[in-house]
Design an enzyme around this catalytic site. Structure first.
Site, PDB file in Angstrom:
ATOM      1  N   LYS A  23       1.428 -65.932 -51.643  1.00  0.00           N
ATOM      2  CA  LYS A  23       1.744 -64.955 -52.682  1.00  0.00           C
ATOM      3  C   LYS A  23       1.960 -63.558 -52.115  1.00  0.00           C
ATOM      4  O   LYS A  23       2.936 -62.875 -52.455  1.00  0.00           O
ATOM      5  CB  LYS A  23       0.641 -64.914 -53.737  1.00  0.00           C
ATOM      6  CG  LYS A  23       0.895 -63.871 -54.828  1.00  0.00           C
ATOM      7  CD  LYS A  23      -0.117 -63.937 -55.949  1.00  0.00           C
ATOM      8  CE  LYS A  23      -1.464 -63.422 -55.541  1.00  0.00           C
ATOM      9  NZ  LYS A  23      -2.371 -63.268 -56.708  1.00  0.00           N
ATOM     10  N   THR A  62     -14.560 -62.715 -54.360  1.00  0.00           N
ATOM     11  CA  THR A  62     -14.208 -61.388 -53.842  1.00  0.00           C
ATOM     12  C   THR A  62     -15.343 -60.760 -53.040  1.00  0.00           C
ATOM     13  O   THR A  62     -15.111 -60.109 -52.018  1.00  0.00           O
ATOM     14  CB  THR A  62     -13.827 -60.466 -55.008  1.00  0.00           C
ATOM     15  OG1 THR A  62     -14.882 -60.501 -55.998  1.00  0.00           O
ATOM     16  CG2 THR A  62     -12.525 -60.909 -55.651  1.00  0.00           C
ATOM     17  N   HIS A  82      44.254 -54.250 -44.359  1.00  0.00           N
ATOM     18  CA  HIS A  82      44.434 -55.391 -45.265  1.00  0.00           C
ATOM     19  C   HIS A  82      44.246 -56.729 -44.572  1.00  0.00           C
ATOM     20  O   HIS A  82      44.766 -56.957 -43.482  1.00  0.00           O
ATOM     21  CB  HIS A  82      45.865 -55.425 -45.865  1.00  0.00           C
ATOM     22  CG  HIS A  82      46.455 -54.104 -46.184  1.00  0.00           C
ATOM     23  ND1 HIS A  82      46.091 -53.382 -47.291  1.00  0.00           N
ATOM     24  CD2 HIS A  82      47.388 -53.355 -45.537  1.00  0.00           C
ATOM     25  CE1 HIS A  82      46.779 -52.256 -47.322  1.00  0.00           C
ATOM     26  NE2 HIS A  82      47.574 -52.209 -46.272  1.00  0.00           N
ATOM     27  N   ASN A 119      46.388 -48.637 -35.613  1.00  0.00           N
ATOM     28  CA  ASN A 119      46.620 -49.273 -36.907  1.00  0.00           C
ATOM     29  C   ASN A 119      46.777 -50.777 -36.699  1.00  0.00           C
ATOM     30  O   ASN A 119      47.620 -51.222 -35.928  1.00  0.00           O
ATOM     31  CB  ASN A 119      47.879 -48.712 -37.570  1.00  0.00           C
ATOM     32  CG  ASN A 119      48.058 -49.233 -38.986  1.00  0.00           C
ATOM     33  OD1 ASN A 119      47.629 -48.614 -39.956  1.00  0.00           O
ATOM     34  ND2 ASN A 119      48.710 -50.383 -39.120  1.00  0.00           N
ATOM     35  N   TYR A 176      36.979 -66.530 -30.464  1.00  0.00           N
ATOM     36  CA  TYR A 176      36.152 -67.693 -30.132  1.00  0.00           C
ATOM     37  C   TYR A 176      37.026 -68.844 -29.672  1.00  0.00           C
ATOM     38  O   TYR A 176      37.968 -69.247 -30.363  1.00  0.00           O
ATOM     39  CB  TYR A 176      35.359 -68.091 -31.379  1.00  0.00           C
ATOM     40  CG  TYR A 176      34.371 -69.212 -31.203  1.00  0.00           C
ATOM     41  CD1 TYR A 176      33.492 -69.235 -30.128  1.00  0.00           C
ATOM     42  CD2 TYR A 176      34.309 -70.238 -32.135  1.00  0.00           C
ATOM     43  CE1 TYR A 176      32.576 -70.267 -29.974  1.00  0.00           C
ATOM     44  CE2 TYR A 176      33.388 -71.283 -32.002  1.00  0.00           C
ATOM     45  CZ  TYR A 176      32.526 -71.288 -30.915  1.00  0.00           C
ATOM     46  OH  TYR A 176      31.618 -72.307 -30.783  1.00  0.00           O
TER      47      TYR A 176
END
Length: 460
Positions: free
Chosen positions: A7, A66, A350, A364, A374
């Protein structure tokens, strides 16, 4: 919690439940910080070692209440003296200021024990604080044991205390487990102190929400919503614009400077920082990401990325770990960047993928460009120099270098170095096969259009 995760290790806005409590505890600068662990002790101990390396853990092999837990902690620190503060590991809303005030009230008041209390509208199910005519605490009565008159009391026990260490150790040794639960209750220490003639005080939390605990996922969601309101309110009062605080989730570990604007649907997580004048959102999730001053981040998912000052990202961009955008750089729509540097003023506007690459200043990268990093076994690096223009729908096949001041022709697949001042062209020559539509696609709408066009061209 009905979970394999303990918890106290459930996450909530940047920290675990236990992490929030330990963060609050730092405010009192304790000489010793002890976390009592029992079930899933190895997991909890590892987490404590990670987030608060100077804290220690004490193992409670049997969960016997406790009082027993505190006794385990005290036994692990036999020479402890001064004030002992006892906190609950599932109260993430506890604020450092409240804890510091509890400690000050305890030490200034000279009490043997001071209990942190709260005034709540509905105290059902909670232990009630009993006081005498002078206001001193005489005990705590649980819901099931309370009289009709005591049930009207709205001051409740938070389960958090400050004690005199020596007296606490003495009274813990006197606790009994002769009760319905067969446990040693820490609350019984207060009664023992009162019986022995020692003063017990109560300090009421300025905000009763500080004392809320968590026992299931519904309560966890409630606590998360409360903390969201606290964090967002603090940021707005500090000069941050949140268009819609209800849909903005910012971890407690995030830093946002004044004059930042955050649009709806934003999540800022982990160690994210957003510098002055930046705009984030709508609909963005940034984790462990640095956003520079005056940058614009719109509909972006970023993880462990750096976005430079005045840079533009999005909409619908994905920045993966290791991405570093320079000042005034641009990463546009449907662009994914991973482990790459996009230098100052460079643009990937884009529909592109840039992985394991360095893109030089003012270069650019045309629409649809892929950095093929890869080879099926290893990742390789691509170097694009300064003021390079890469035409649309190109593939840069790593490892490869495109030097300063060069071009790549649209549609090229580049696997050789492009020298400065050159244009790299790597594509087949176009060939038109006349009459192909009439032969292969006769009767289609395309063939009909071609026939009409041919007739129009034949008309004088």
């Amino acid at each position: 919690m009905k979970s394999e995760l303990p918890k106290v290790l459930h996450p909530m806005l940047g920290r675990t439940l236990l992490g929030h409590v330990l963060h609050a505890a730092e405010a009192v600068s304790a000489d010793n910080t002890m976390v009592v662990v029992g079930q899933a002790a190895e997991q909890v101990t590892a987490h404590v070692n990670e987030i608060v390396p100077n804290a220690r853990t004490a193992f409670q092999a049997e969960q016997r209440g406790t009082g027993h837990a505190v006794r385990i902690a005290m036994d692990a620190a036999p020479n402890l003296s001064g004030t002992v503060v006892v906190l609950c590991g599932d109260t993430p809303l506890l604020q450092p200021e409240t804890l510091a005030s509890l400690l000050a009230a305890h030490e200034d008041g000279g009490a043997a024990a001071t209990v942190l209390t709260a005034e709540v509208e509905n105290p059902y199910g909670l232990g009630r604080i009993l006081r005498d005519s002078s206001g001193a605490v005489t005990g705590i009565v649980e819901q099931r044991d309370a009289t009709a008159e005591q049930l009207k009391i709205r001051e409740i026990n938070s389960g958090m205390f400050a004690f005199d260490a020596q007296l606490l150790r003495t009274m813990l040794a006197k606790l009994s487990s002769d009760n319905d639960q067969g446990e040693e209750y820490l609350t019984d220490v207060l009664g023992l102190l009162v019986e022995a003639g020692h003063p017990v005080a109560g300090f009421t939390a300025p905000d009763p929400l500080d004392t809320l605990g968590c026992n299931d996922r519904a309560q966890l969601a409630q606590l998360r919503r409360i903390m969201q309101g606290r964090i967002n309110g603090e940021l707005m009062r500090a000069g941050v614009t949140l268009d819609d605080p209800e849909t903005t989730w910012i971890d407690a570990t995030v830093t946002v400077e004044p004059d930042v604007t955050i649009h709806p649907g934003v999540q800022l997580c982990g160690k994210t920082t957003v510098a002055r004048g930046a705009t984030v959102g709508p609909d963005s999730t940034l984790t462990d990401t640095t956003v520079g001053a005056r940058a614009t981040v719109e509909r972006v998912h970023a993880d462990s990325a750096v976005i430079g000052s005045a840079a533009q990202v999005g909409p619908f961009a994905y920045l993966r770990p290791g991405t570093h955008l320079g000042d005034a750089a641009k990463v546009g729509t449907y662009v994914e960047v991973k482990n790459s540097t996009i230098a100052e003023g460079a643009k990937v506007p884009h529909l592109s993928y840039v992985g394991d690459a360095s893109i030089g200043r003012r270069s650019n990268i045309g629409a649809g460009t892929i950095v093929a990093n890869y080879d099926g076994v290893s990742k390789h690096h691509t170097e694009v120099g300064e003021s390079v223009f890469v035409g649309s729908n190109s593939v840069l096949i790593a490892p490869v270098t495109v030097n300063d001041g060069s071009y790549v022709a649209a549609g090229s697949a580049i696997d050789q170095e492009v020298p400065s001042g050159s244009i790299g062209v790597a594509r087949g020559r176009q060939r038109n096969v006349e009459g192909w539509v009439d032969r292969k696609r006769s009767g289609t709408k395309t063939a009909d259009a071609a026939e009409r066009a041919q007739q129009a061209s034949d008309t004088p």
